[in-house]
Design a protein around this motif. Sequence first.
Motif, short mmCIF file in Angstrom:
data_model
loop_
_atom_site.label_atom_id
_atom_site.label_comp_id
_atom_site.label_asym_id
_atom_site.label_seq_id
_atom_site.Cartn_x
_atom_site.Cartn_y
_atom_site.Cartn_z
N LYS A 1 0.84 -1.19 0.00
CA LYS A 1 0.00 0.00 0.00
C LYS A 1 0.88 1.24 0.00
O LYS A 1 1.94 1.28 0.61
N GLY A 2 0.42 2.26 -0.71
CA GLY A 2 1.17 3.49 -0.78
C GLY A 2 2.28 3.46 -1.81
O GLY A 2 3.04 4.41 -1.93
N PHE A 3 2.38 2.35 -2.55
CA PHE A 3 3.40 2.26 -3.59
C PHE A 3 3.09 3.26 -4.69
O PHE A 3 1.94 3.52 -4.99
N ARG A 4 4.14 3.83 -5.31
CA ARG A 4 3.94 4.87 -6.31
C ARG A 4 3.09 4.36 -7.48
O ARG A 4 3.18 3.19 -7.86
N PRO A 5 2.27 5.22 -8.05
CA PRO A 5 1.46 4.82 -9.22
C PRO A 5 2.38 4.37 -10.35
O PRO A 5 3.42 4.98 -10.61
N LYS A 6 1.99 3.32 -11.02
CA LYS A 6 2.81 2.80 -12.11
C LYS A 6 2.54 3.55 -13.41
O LYS A 6 1.41 3.91 -13.70
N ARG A 7 3.60 3.77 -14.17
CA ARG A 7 3.44 4.33 -15.51
C ARG A 7 2.97 3.22 -16.44
O ARG A 7 3.49 2.11 -16.40
N LYS A 8 2.04 3.54 -17.29
CA LYS A 8 1.48 2.53 -18.19
C LYS A 8 2.00 2.74 -19.61
O LYS A 8 1.94 3.84 -20.14
N TYR A 9 2.50 1.66 -20.19
CA TYR A 9 3.03 1.68 -21.56
C TYR A 9 2.41 0.54 -22.36
O TYR A 9 1.98 -0.47 -21.80
N ARG A 10 2.42 0.73 -23.65
CA ARG A 10 1.98 -0.35 -24.54
C ARG A 10 3.08 -1.40 -24.65
O ARG A 10 2.83 -2.60 -24.55
N THR A 11 4.33 -0.95 -24.83
CA THR A 11 5.46 -1.86 -25.04
C THR A 11 6.71 -1.29 -24.40
O THR A 11 6.93 -0.07 -24.42
N ILE A 12 7.53 -2.17 -23.84
CA ILE A 12 8.84 -1.78 -23.32
C ILE A 12 9.89 -2.76 -23.84
O ILE A 12 9.65 -3.97 -23.90
N TRP A 13 11.03 -2.22 -24.24
CA TRP A 13 12.17 -3.04 -24.67
C TRP A 13 13.34 -2.76 -23.72
O TRP A 13 13.71 -1.60 -23.50
N ILE A 14 13.95 -3.82 -23.18
CA ILE A 14 15.18 -3.68 -22.41
C ILE A 14 16.15 -4.76 -22.87
O ILE A 14 15.74 -5.83 -23.32
N SER A 15 17.44 -4.49 -22.76
CA SER A 15 18.43 -5.49 -23.16
C SER A 15 19.71 -5.28 -22.39
O SER A 15 19.87 -4.31 -21.64
N ASP A 16 20.64 -6.22 -22.57
CA ASP A 16 21.99 -6.09 -22.03
C ASP A 16 21.99 -5.80 -20.54
O ASP A 16 22.62 -4.85 -20.07
N ILE A 17 21.28 -6.65 -19.81
CA ILE A 17 21.25 -6.56 -18.36
C ILE A 17 22.52 -7.19 -17.77
O ILE A 17 23.07 -6.71 -16.80
N HIS A 18 22.95 -8.27 -18.38
CA HIS A 18 24.16 -9.00 -17.96
C HIS A 18 24.09 -9.47 -16.51
O HIS A 18 25.00 -9.23 -15.71
N LEU A 19 22.97 -10.15 -16.20
CA LEU A 19 22.87 -10.81 -14.90
C LEU A 19 24.01 -11.82 -14.77
O LEU A 19 24.34 -12.53 -15.73
N GLY A 20 24.60 -11.89 -13.59
CA GLY A 20 25.74 -12.77 -13.39
C GLY A 20 27.06 -12.05 -13.47
O GLY A 20 28.11 -12.67 -13.38
N THR A 21 27.02 -10.72 -13.60
CA THR A 21 28.24 -9.92 -13.60
C THR A 21 28.14 -8.83 -12.54
O THR A 21 27.04 -8.40 -12.17
N ARG A 22 29.28 -8.36 -12.09
CA ARG A 22 29.31 -7.31 -11.08
C ARG A 22 28.90 -5.95 -11.65
O ARG A 22 28.54 -5.05 -10.90
N GLY A 23 28.97 -5.81 -12.96
CA GLY A 23 28.62 -4.54 -13.57
C GLY A 23 27.13 -4.32 -13.73
O GLY A 23 26.68 -3.20 -14.00
N CYS A 24 26.33 -5.37 -13.54
CA CYS A 24 24.87 -5.26 -13.70
C CYS A 24 24.27 -4.33 -12.65
O CYS A 24 24.48 -4.51 -11.45
N ASN A 25 23.50 -3.35 -13.11
CA ASN A 25 22.81 -2.42 -12.20
C ASN A 25 21.43 -2.98 -11.85
O ASN A 25 20.39 -2.41 -12.21
N ALA A 26 21.42 -4.10 -11.13
CA ALA A 26 20.18 -4.80 -10.82
C ALA A 26 19.23 -3.96 -9.98
O ALA A 26 18.02 -3.96 -10.22
N ALA A 27 19.77 -3.24 -9.00
CA ALA A 27 18.91 -2.44 -8.13
C ALA A 27 18.15 -1.39 -8.93
O ALA A 27 16.96 -1.17 -8.73
N MET A 28 18.85 -0.75 -9.86
CA MET A 28 18.22 0.28 -10.66
C MET A 28 17.17 -0.31 -11.60
O MET A 28 16.11 0.28 -11.84
N LEU A 29 17.45 -1.51 -12.13
CA LEU A 29 16.50 -2.15 -13.04
C LEU A 29 15.23 -2.58 -12.30
O LEU A 29 14.12 -2.39 -12.80
N VAL A 30 15.38 -3.15 -11.10
CA VAL A 30 14.19 -3.52 -10.32
C VAL A 30 13.37 -2.29 -9.98
O VAL A 30 12.14 -2.30 -10.02
#
Length: 293
Positions: free
Chosen positions: A29-58
């Motif tokens: 409860k109280g979580f920020r309103p979500k932005r609504k999109y038709r489509t989102i593209w993301i790539s090059d997350i590189h999970l399994g590496t120290r360079g991955c900005n996982a916190a920012m992606l979540v």
Amino acid sequence: MRDNVDTLLAREAERRSGIPAWLDIPEPKGFRPKRKYRTIWISDIHLGTRGCNAAMLVDFLSAVECETLYLVGDIVDGWRLRKGWYWPDAHNEVVRRILKMAHRGTRVIFIAGNHDEMLRDYAGLSFGGVELALESVHTTLDGRRLLVTHGDAFDGVVLYARWLAFLGDKAYGLLLRANIVFNAVRRRFKMPYWSLSAYMKKKVKNAVQYIGSYEEAVANEAISRGFDGVVCGHIHCAEIREFGGITYYNDGDWVESCTALAEDLTGNLAIIDWIAETGGHTVMPEALAEASA
């Protein structure tokens, strides 16, 4: 009290159906309103590496909703994981958030890249509601047909000199490690995230020439196949450019730039720069579980 009841109900549902309880736990409860999109593209997350900005992606995935989510390759870095296992809790949270989106109605299409090429043999199958593909075709709201591909097929280094690609990957990995240390120091002084590796890449003349040649090669493929545009990743450089009557879109990455490509509910496509929007500050890994619950 209500949250505890919801958790118990979800666990009972898991016991009966075999579906993980966390998929059905509602947002706090109280979580920020979500932005609504038709489509989102993301790539090059590189999970399994120290360079991955996982916190920012979540943080980003927790802030949006979309009808279709394209994972445009190099989501998991199989090259790195073969050399040594690195998988912190923050990387689990990325996977968990994506599976939660799929469970709640988002169509998730995973296009394997060169770093997660081990998944290419399973194209056409799906797991956890995530569809695996080698490439895809997206039709925008205004009827334009876009080729969606990771893009490594247009990289001469990866395609024709694999040993050189691995050598370049090692050098790039060292630069990303320097980036981690650099930003750890910035955090101590309460300064926002800033990508040293992205800055260095833009300053190297040969890298700039390579990016331009790559973009042109990808665009020419889309033109030859009769598409109105192309969406790719691979080079960690978000961009929207016009080439010979078609539009080239690169959604960037979540190692350096922390960007995504999004189609809004009116059909307009634009780059989302999450560092710019959050000021480079986001939730830390220890807060991720609570943020994505």
